[in-house]
Enzyme design. Structure first.
Site, short mmCIF file in Angstrom:
data_model
loop_
_atom_site.label_atom_id
_atom_site.label_comp_id
_atom_site.label_asym_id
_atom_site.label_seq_id
_atom_site.Cartn_x
_atom_site.Cartn_y
_atom_site.Cartn_z
N CYS A 109 -21.46 -14.22 -4.53
CA CYS A 109 -20.46 -15.14 -5.07
C CYS A 109 -20.15 -16.23 -4.06
O CYS A 109 -20.10 -17.42 -4.40
CB CYS A 109 -19.19 -14.36 -5.43
SG CYS A 109 -17.94 -15.36 -6.28
N CYS A 110 -19.96 -15.84 -2.80
CA CYS A 110 -19.71 -16.83 -1.74
C CYS A 110 -20.90 -17.77 -1.58
O CYS A 110 -20.73 -18.96 -1.29
CB CYS A 110 -19.42 -16.12 -0.42
SG CYS A 110 -17.82 -15.28 -0.34
N CYS A 192 -10.15 -18.05 -1.54
CA CYS A 192 -10.04 -18.04 -3.00
C CYS A 192 -8.91 -17.11 -3.43
O CYS A 192 -8.65 -16.09 -2.78
CB CYS A 192 -11.36 -17.57 -3.62
SG CYS A 192 -12.74 -18.72 -3.39
N CYS A 195 -9.44 -13.31 -3.80
CA CYS A 195 -9.89 -12.64 -2.58
C CYS A 195 -8.90 -12.77 -1.44
O CYS A 195 -9.25 -12.51 -0.28
CB CYS A 195 -11.25 -13.19 -2.17
SG CYS A 195 -12.54 -12.97 -3.41
N CYS A 220 -17.85 -15.35 4.94
CA CYS A 220 -18.38 -15.77 3.65
C CYS A 220 -19.84 -16.16 3.71
O CYS A 220 -20.50 -16.30 2.68
CB CYS A 220 -17.57 -16.93 3.09
SG CYS A 220 -17.67 -18.43 4.10
#
Length: 236
Positions: A109-110, A192, A195, A220
């Protein structure tokens, strides 16, 4: 050494970067340290570009800070977003919040939301600047002032590497620098929204980032392990 002397040293490093590494850019994540650098660069170093990454999952308070930065300094940062096709493919395959399921999915995702847009932002640049500090996390205790970023093929500079949290707050309060409202609600480190959480008294400052993961894995991917410390510090 107080924050005043450290600010002078940071300005000297920025002077050298602007002089020797144009085009150079500052990757502004809008954290406390980055607001110190925003204030320094906007007021004294017009030759250094500024950009930020909008992952699409930032807190509303972060977006409001972007507007406050534009109002205060009269400039708007360049904003880089995830590639639409890659983001759609990832969410269709894994869902909207797969980062809670595994470290591998969180890193994927990162990769889509941050690492790939960062690579676009750094394209054709000679150097980039970050707000990394040694006191931020267990993964950052050896952060140097100057590095070779092998992943992107350019220099990377961390002008506030030796600053303490107290130094950062001292500068921000003295110059009334705008900062994210979440810092006053127990969020020392902000990423984010899904998170990031507030921390309890006594917890590590990065405890609220990816809190379900091991503290040694809380990066990340933007600050990759392939980087090697340079032997020379700029500004000296």
């Amino acid at each position: 050494m107080g924050w005043e002397h450290k600010a002078e040293a940071a300005a000297a490093r920025l002077t050298a970067i602007e002089r020797d590494y144009t085009p150079a850019v500052f990757a502004n994540s809008l954290g406390l340290e980055d607001m110190v650098l925003t204030d320094l660069i906007a007021s004294r170093f017009p030759g250094i570009g500024v950009f930020t990454l909008d992952t699409g999952r930032l807190p509303e308070e972060t977006y409001r800070l972007m507007d406050r930065v534009a109002d205060r300094y009269g400039v708007r940062m360049a904003v880089y977003f995830p590639a639409t096709a890659a983001m759609q493919d990832f969410t269709r395959q894994h869902g909207l919040n797969p980062f809670y399921e595994s470290h591998a999915l969180r890193r994927q995702c990162c990769q889509v939301r941050k690492v790939e847009p960062l690579a676009r932002a750094l394209s054709a640049k000679k150097a980039w600047i970050t707000g990394l500090r040694r006191g931020q996390a267990a993964t950052r205790t050896d952060v140097p002032f100057s590095q070779i970023d092998a992943d992107h093929g350019l220099h990377k500079f961390n002008p506030l590497a030796d600053w303490t949290e107290g130094d950062v707050w001292g500068y921000i309060r003295h110059f009334d620098v705008p900062y994210n409202d979440l810092h006053d609600r127990g969020y020392p480190s902000i990423g984010c929204a899904p998170c990031t959480r507030a921390i309890a008294p006594g917890e590590d400052v990065r405890a609220g980032r990816w809190w379900w993961e091991d503290a040694r894995a809380k990066e990340c991917g933007c600050h990759g392990s392939a980087e090697e410390a340079d032997i020379k510090e700029v500004g000296t």
